[in-house]
Scaffold this motif. Structure first.
Motif: not given
Lengths: 407, 770
Positions: B44-45, B48-50
């Motif tokens: 999930x991280x 959103x980071x990519x």
């Protein structure tokens, strides 16, 4: 039972020993009393503490530089300030360590008064972000009123517990004064509002009462009353409602949140993302991605999430073990303190640090609502760091009288 | 217990609680998050980071057999929105309203719906696909505005997208198919070969920070899109065009109600050169119905509602209810029309094959040896089977016939007797062997199954009457593609060859990924039976019932078919028919086979010989020369091609020109007079159709000469060209094909002759002649 007579007898013997030592051929046996039993400060404690401070500042820098870069334009903004605070803090710590802590006996009531004054003062001062009244500002420098309150409660409880150590088994001396101080402080904190601080104050009060020797039954009665209240709240549904209202506590990973809820849980969610991303060994020092404006204010309360992301479970556990060592050493120092006041003061202060660490991590892992509990030595902030270093100085001051091997 | 001791003990307890319980709980929680939930949280991280931007893969091109482009993708754009970047509060509402309004203006979308979409909390909302460059420019401008006005740069973005173009519009639409809004094939080879054509979409993955600008460190991963493979069809655009041209005309001429089908196939390898279903649709605009269909639908009224059981009595309904029903009826009629247009009739619809099937019945009989030269089949004009009387189209009867005559006469009673000789079991076996009971396996979607006789739940379990009518192709249904596949086997030596429309699959660079090879399933009749059938069918196409299918200059074998639909399509009270013709050429060495098929011609004539066979001739007369099928001129055929020049002398100049052109020649008038005095070539001279007749109105004929040029070494078309420039006529003999050249000329080079003189050229070539 040690009577006052015994204490004065021991004091006299001590002074005699000192005098003998100093007059022994005109040469003091221990010139600089840093390490000595009796007068020196505790080196292991200092080493542990410095280790935490260095790791803390390093991680604070790592966590803060993207925010500093994007929002302020200077990657070193937080580092520079924190370093200055740390240096000032160390100076304060050493200075305080030379102050005989018995001095605080007479200040216990005064500091309690200052605490009340500060708590009332913040209520009349303009509010901060989120409509809370927490900070007292002195120009660029501010301090949270609650920081004073926590210290005041520890100091008062230590003072009271040592002053009336033989009456702690009674309701009148053992329970009521502490309850009164906590109750009045909590009432003022409720107005700020600052719930997490109430929780910490409550725990500190209970801890101080417990080690001061009050009857267990009072604690049991207190716990029983608390349990009844909680059950009542739970049965009536008020508790669930309150939990839902608490900024989406426990909701951070829920997939269907409305926009408000999504925003409210943003920080916690990104904290969990950061922690989870770390895995066993972490992404490596400086390699956090969540600090790139995903996790708001990564340098503050949520810094340990970035630590977990960069250093992984292994790094986090190592740091927690160092904290545990600090607490352990602090307790040892306190228990070997020459008098009851020193013991209680040391235990109170070191418990405070332990509690802060535990509660902070429970917050960032979403087991407690997001309420603003900083992580000692890691979180950015001048006043909290200086307060912390002051408290460390007090513990070191206690260690000077502590009867342990200090090297 | 002393106070200090108590304190010490309690402190130890406290320490245990803090360290063991507190730190224990904390470490457990961290371990759970990092080790157990770690993977999911990290996913999930990273999500959103990519910023994960999809790149469309370019859909492969579809070529005809000669490399002409039948379907191609061109660059357009795809507008996407990341509404999560809007601010909260009133500023955010203002931004949303602004974006929704501007987008609705630029893209002609509903503003309300757009506003709802801006409220979503996601990073990817597809706003509109396939926008053209004009709209793209406006979107770019809007992006700039957003950046200036609100400092928002990530809300809108443009991705590469592709749009499908079909340069030949409705040509071969039922074969090619069309694509949907997501670039996915929905019918035809676009559907069948979707996986090959669509390729693999790529993505650009780049790290981004919480405010969607690039990360300071390099974190870009570019997974390129793999463009789709291209297809080379066996379809020949020229053949397909010729086919559709004549089919469209015939559909109009014969007022064909249920569309017409023509399939042209290579008998030996199953390559389909043309497959037309007219009228089809335009794959550039597949959701638009034809004009006449639209007119029909516009005519929907109360009567229609009653007729199609929408309501029993429209007058009982309120106006709104009636209008609602009419709208509903119109929508349903339009959907039905669209579905019909998209349907590939050549493979998806079944029909009674009728007399065309007789070639299969006779093949069975010959292969089984149940008929021989001495067999006689008597036709009295009708055949009595139990209580049923089955009539022959010739009510007077054909009398006593050989099996070949039965076919030439297309005699139903004759074939009933042949069928009876074959027997029900064998008939069913051959039916299966010829591939009627299975799908042909052509590489197109939507192929239908046949419907054969079923009794007591057993397919192929025929009654005597079933066998009787089945012998001449009635009361069982097959698809046109099954019929032509079986007819190919009759012609090609008995081999069932799987028909196919894709010849080659090429990758994006044009390298061959796959060559489709001929798949021969089995041999159903022997070479010799096939040979004999070819002979009978050629005779049929020349002098028999199929003589309307004779293509001048080519040896053609074929069979007509007229089957009863047992349905009244146009509502004139009479059941309608299917007119078909199946023929191949050259008959002595079959190469190409064509099936022409009209479902419900209603302009009066419905016989295969009258409706379908002439269309077959028109198509094949153009297609066979184009396909370089060897022209085989016999003396008779030469007579058919070279026509005797008429008597034009003595006519007025005007009348003479008319007469010359009426006879199929080109007139060249010379001299100033008004009456034709002499002509060249003279009356009665065999002159090639389209040749030149020189008409002299004065006496210059004696002095007007041209020098004969050299023709040897030139091809037919070159010779024709040279002859035309010199004002000469050439008659060709020998083996004429595009590869052949003239080897001799009847008048030597350098001779002086009168313009219009016919010079006979002899050709030989590399083609096969028998």
């Amino acid at each position: 039972m040690t009577s006052l007579k015994d204490i004065s007898r021991r004091r006299i013997a001590e002074f005699k020993r000192e005098r003998d030592a100093s007059s022994n051929g005109g040469r003091r046996k221990k010139k600089f009393s840093l390490l000595s039993i009796g007068k020196g400060i505790d080196i292991p404690f200092i080493i542990i503490m410095l280790a935490l401070l260095i790791i803390g500042i390093t991680m604070m820098f790592s966590a803060s530089y993207p925010v500093a870069f994007y929002e302020i334009g200077d990657s070193y903004y937080y580092l520079k300030r924190q370093l200055i605070f740390a240096v000032i803090g160390l100076v304060i710590m050493f200075a305080v360590s030379f102050v005989d802590y018995h001095y605080y006996h007479r200040f216990a009531a005064i500091i309690l008064g200052v605490s009340y004054f500060a708590l009332v003062l913040v209520l009349v001062l303009p509010s901060q972000a989120g409509g809370v009244h927490r900070w007292i500002g002195f120009g660029a420098f501010g301090i949270q009123a609650s920081e004073i309150s926590k210290f005041a409660i520890i100091l008062f409880m230590a003072h009271w517990g040592s002053r009336y150590y033989d009456k702690m088994g009674t309701l009148k001396y053992g329970v009521l004064p502490g309850a009164a101080v906590f109750g009045s402080t909590a009432a003022l904190l409720l107005l700020e509002p600052h719930y997490s601080c109430i929780v910490i104050c409550a725990m500190l009060t209970v801890i101080m009462m417990f080690v001061s020797g009050i009857k267990i039954k009072w604690l049991a009665i207190g716990a029983g009353v608390l349990a009844v209240i909680i059950i009542l709240l739970w049965v009536t549904g008020a508790l669930t409602y309150a939990m839902e209202r608490m900024d989406g506590w426990g909701q951070a990973l829920n997939d269907d949140l409305d926009r408000d809820m999504w925003n409210a849980t943003w920080q916690t969610r990104n904290s969990l993302y950061a922690i989870g991303s770390g895995g066993l060994f972490g992404l490596g020092l400086g390699q956090s991605r969540q600090k790139y404006l995903y996790l708001p204010e990564p340098q503050n309360d949520f810094i340990f999430a970035i630590v977990c992301e960069e250093l992984g479970l292994v790094g986090a556990v190592v740091i927690l073990l160092i904290f545990a060592l600090l607490v352990w050493r602090g307790v040892i120092i306190s228990l070997r303190a020459r008098d009851r006041f020193g013991k209680l003061l040391g235990i109170g202060l070191i418990s405070h640090i332990g509690l802060q660490v535990i509660l902070n991590i429970l917050v960032i892992t979403d087991w407690l609502p997001n309420t603003g509990i900083s992580l000692p030595f890691f979180s950015y902030g001048g006043s909290s760091l200086l307060t912390l270093m002051f408290e460390m100085g007090v513990i070191l001051s206690v260690s000077r009288t502590s009867n342990i091997e200090k090297s | 217990m002393g106070a200090n001791q108590k304190l010490r003990r309690r402190t130890v307890w406290l320490l245990v609680i803090i360290l063991a319980l507190g730190f224990g709980a904390v470490i457990t929680r961290l371990a759970f998050l990092q080790l157990v939930q770690g993977e999911e949280l990290q996913r999930r991280a990273i999500e959103q980071q990519l910023s994960d931007t999809p790149i469309s893969a370019k859909r492969g091109t579809i070529y005809d057999t000669n490399g002409k482009i039948l379907a191609q993708s061109a660059s357009v754009w795809h507008v996407v929105m990341a509404p999560a970047y809007f601010d909260d509060g009133p500023e955010g509402d203002e931004q949303r309203a602004f974006v929704a309004k501007r987008l609705s203006e630029i893209l002609k979308l509903d503003e309300k719906e757009l506003l709802e979409e801006t409220k979503q909390n996601t990073y990817y909302v597809s706003v509109k696909r396939k926008i053209e460059s004009e709209e793209k420019e406006q979107i770019l401008k809007l992006k700039e505005e957003l950046a200036e006005k609100y400092q928002k740069s990530g809300i809108l973005s443009l991705l590469d997208d592709y749009k499908r173009y079909y340069p030949y519009n409705d040509l071969a639409s039922s074969v090619i198919g069309f694509t949907g809004s997501e670039d996915q094939g929905l019918s035809g080879v676009e559907y069948q070969y979707n996986d090959d054509l669509s390729g693999t979409p790529g993505r650009i993955v780049s790290a981004q920070n919480g405010i969607q600008t690039e990360m300071p460190f390099d974190y870009n991963q570019n997974i390129g899109a793999i463009d789709g493979n291209s297809l080379v069809l066996t379809i020949d655009e020229t053949v397909q065009s010729i086919t559709e041209k004549y089919m469209k005309q015939a559909v109009i001429d014969n007022d064909v109600k249920e569309r017409g089908v023509c399939v042209i196939m290579n008998v030996n390898n199953g390559e389909v050169l043309a497959m037309a279903t007219v009228n089809g649709f335009n794959p550039n605009d597949p959701y638009t119905i034809n004009k006449d269909q639209k007119e029909e639908i516009d005519k929907i009224d109360n009567d229609y509602l009653i007729e199609h059981e929408y309501t029993e009595d429209p007058s009982l309904l309120s106006k709104e209810e009636r209008d609602k029903l009419i709208t509903q009826a119109k929508n349903e009629a339009e959907s039905a029309a669209l579905a019909r247009n998209w349907r590939n009739k050549a493979i998806s619809d079944t029909y009674y094959p009728g007399s065309v099937f007789k070639m299969v019945t006779l093949s069975m009989a010959l292969e089984e040896g149940v008929v021989n030269k001495d067999s006689r089949f008597v036709c009295t004009g009708a055949f009595q089977l139990y209580d049923d009387t089955i009539h022959c189209h010739n009510t007077a009867g054909h009398g006593s016939q050989t099996y070949a005559e039965c076919l030439l006469n297309s005699c139903n009673p004759g074939f009933i007797q042949i069928g009876q000789l074959v027997g029900k079991e064998k008939f069913w076996n051959y039916y299966q062997a010829f591939g009627f009971s299975e799908k042909t396996g052509i590489d197109l979607p939507g192929e239908s199954d046949d419907q054969f006789f079923i009794h007591d739940g057993v397919e192929g379990n025929m009654l005597d009457t079933d066998l009787a009518v089945a012998s001449f192709g009635q009361n069982f249904s097959i698809t046109p593609i099954q019929m032509i596949t079986a007819a190919s086997a009759v012609a090609n030596g008995g081999y069932i060859v799987q028909p196919h429309v894709v010849k080659q699959i090429l990758d994006a660079e044009g390298n061959v990924v796959k060559n489709v090879s001929t798949e021969t399933k089995r041999q159903v009749i022997s070479e010799s039976v096939s040979k004999e059938m070819c002979g009978i069918l050629e005779e049929n196409a020349t002098t028999g019932s199929g003589s309307n299918g004779y293509v001048a200059g080519y040896r053609v074998g074929g069979k007509t078919g007229t089957s009863e639909k047992l349905i009244d399509v146009n509502g004139d009270g009479v059941d309608d028919h299917i007119a078909s013709f199946c023929g191949f050429s050259p008959a002595n060495n079959p190469q190409y086979i064509a099936l022409v098929f009209f479902d419900a011609p209603t302009a009066g004539n419905y016989y295969g010989s009258a409706v379908a066979a002439p269309v077959f001739v028109s198509i094949m007369s153009e297609v066979l020369p184009y396909l370089e099928v060897v022209a085989q001129y016999t003396d008779d055929e030469a007579n058919n091609i070279n026509v005797a020049a008429g008597p034009y002398t003595g006519m007025s100049a005007e009348d003479a020109i008319k007469a010359v052109e009426g006879d199929g020649f080109i007139a060249v008038l010379k001299g100033e007079g008004t009456t034709v005095k002499t002509q060249n070539p003279p009356t009665g001279t065999l002159t090639p159709t389209g040749g030149t007749i020189v008409l002299y109105t004065d006496d210059s004929a004696a002095t007007d000469v041209v020098t004969v040029p050299n023709f040897t070494g030139y091809s037919v078309s070159d010779c024709n060209y040279i002859a035309a420039t010199y004002g000469l006529n050439v008659s060709v003999t020998g083996m004429v094909s595009s590869g052949s050249t003239a080897v001799s000329q009847s008048v030597p080079e350098g001779s002086e002759v009168t313009p219009g003189t016919v010079i006979t050229l002899t050709f030989t070539g590399t083609g096969i002649a028998d």
